[in-house]
Design a protein around this motif. Structure first.
Motif, PDB file in Angstrom:
ATOM      1  N   ASP A  34       0.891  -1.061  -0.215  1.00 39.95           N
ATOM      2  CA  ASP A  34      -0.188   0.070   0.046  1.00 39.95           C
ATOM      3  C   ASP A  34       1.097   1.180  -0.001  1.00 39.95           C
ATOM      4  N   TYR A  35       0.207   2.380  -0.501  1.00 45.37           N
ATOM      5  CA  TYR A  35       1.080   3.456  -0.599  1.00 45.37           C
ATOM      6  C   TYR A  35      -0.003   4.559   0.005  1.00 45.37           C
ATOM      7  N   ARG A  36       0.331   5.612   0.913  1.00 44.59           N
ATOM      8  CA  ARG A  36      -0.639   6.526   1.640  1.00 44.59           C
ATOM      9  C   ARG A  36      -0.133   7.836   1.708  1.00 44.59           C
ATOM     10  N   ALA A  37      -1.171   8.646   1.857  1.00 46.12           N
ATOM     11  CA  ALA A  37      -0.737  10.191   2.112  1.00 46.12           C
ATOM     12  C   ALA A  37      -0.999  10.244   3.777  1.00 46.12           C
ATOM     13  N   HIS A  38       0.064  10.944   4.229  1.00 49.06           N
ATOM     14  CA  HIS A  38       0.066  11.079   5.708  1.00 49.06           C
ATOM     15  C   HIS A  38       0.293  12.490   6.058  1.00 49.06           C
TER      16      HIS A  38
END
Length: 286
Positions: A34-38
């Motif tokens: 997965d790849y997320r924005a934080h």
């Protein structure tokens, strides 16, 4: 079952297109990751890095404004490119927990210029507008490619300091940003065999920001305008440059190029780019 993941951090972060890019490639390759924005504020940066260092599923993060320079003190080592630039846009976590900082902005920026750079030129000059982390990476990359640089910023002192940091022996110049907002009657000489770039490395022209004030009389004939802003894709600067007959390169070119390098570091696989990013571009601009 745990799942490996990477992130992009910044303040603000809602506008980032990095999750769309990385999720697209992960899905295309069928990778279970997965790849997320934080969202991370400057006050939260140290705690964020400390917490992720202890997470074995975390593969690293991309770093956007305003953390590209501040993150350096929280890392264990910088790769040579990041040391030269003095800014980090990609952090990777090794198996032993060590955090390594690198800068993929340089290669990402140069990628759409490779065909032009393969030609020989009598002279190469780049007018770079901005003095932040992106400008430092761009300036370092172009200096390596033999460009004479003009760095323009609101603070001429910051522009000079940038040049001193990346290429103290070079014959470069610093100027106030306002200089390029006002018309000039300078008569450019014959530009045949030359390569001239005008690069916007500021946030001016981005959605919610003022347009970049640049008078086209400062651009030599045959110049190529390159805007690192990608939201909107066609900035006021690129629109005016195209109308004046100049070549243009949009900010998605740099964004996708640097993301491709980071993706391979995070997930150990080359991103699928067989269609020259045509489908990905459609997704990012829809």
């Amino acid at each position: 079952m745990s799942q490996p993941y990477a992130e992009v951090i910044g303040d603000p972060i809602a506008q980032s297109k990095s999750p769309l890019i990385h999720k697209y490639w992960l899905e295309k390759l069928g990778l279970d990751a997965d790849y997320r924005a934080h969202h991370v504020t400057p006050e939260e940066l140290a705690d964020y890095i400390a917490a992720r260092r202890e997470d074995p599923d975390w593969r690293g993060c991309n770093v956007t404004m305003p953390h590209k320079q501040a993150v350096v003190e929280h890392l264990d080592r910088l790769e040579i490119g990041a040391e030269l630039v003095g800014a980090v846009n990609t952090v990777t976590r090794r198996h032993n927990g060590a955090l390594i900082g690198t800068n993929t902005d340089v290669e990402g920026f140069l990628e759409p210029l490779r065909e032009r750079l393969a030609d020989k030129h009598y002279f190469r000059m780049a007018r770079i507008l901005g003095t932040g982390g992106a400008a430092r990476a761009i300036a370092a990359g172009l200096a390596e490619q033999g460009f004479t640089l003009v760095i323009a910023g609101r603070s001429v002192g910051k522009a000079r300091a940038l040049l001193e940091a990346i290429d103290p022996e070079g014959q470069h110049h610093a100027a106030p940003l306002q200089h390029f907002a006002e018309p000039t009657d300078f008569a450019f000489d014959d530009r045949e065999g030359c390569l001239d770039l005008v690069v916007n490395a500021t946030s001016l022209g981005m959605e919610g920001h003022e347009p970049l004030a640049f008078d086209m009389s400062h651009a030599p004939p045959g110049s190529v305008f390159y805007d690192a802003v990608y939201h909107p894709l066609e900035t006021d600067l690129l629109k005016r440059a195209a109308e004046a007959g100049f070549g243009t390169i949009d900010g998605l070119s740099m964004l996708i190029g640097q993301a491709a390098i980071a993706f391979e570091r995070f997930f150990g696989a080359c991103p699928p780019r067989e269609d020259s990013d045509a489908e990905l571009r459609r997704i990012l601009t829809s």
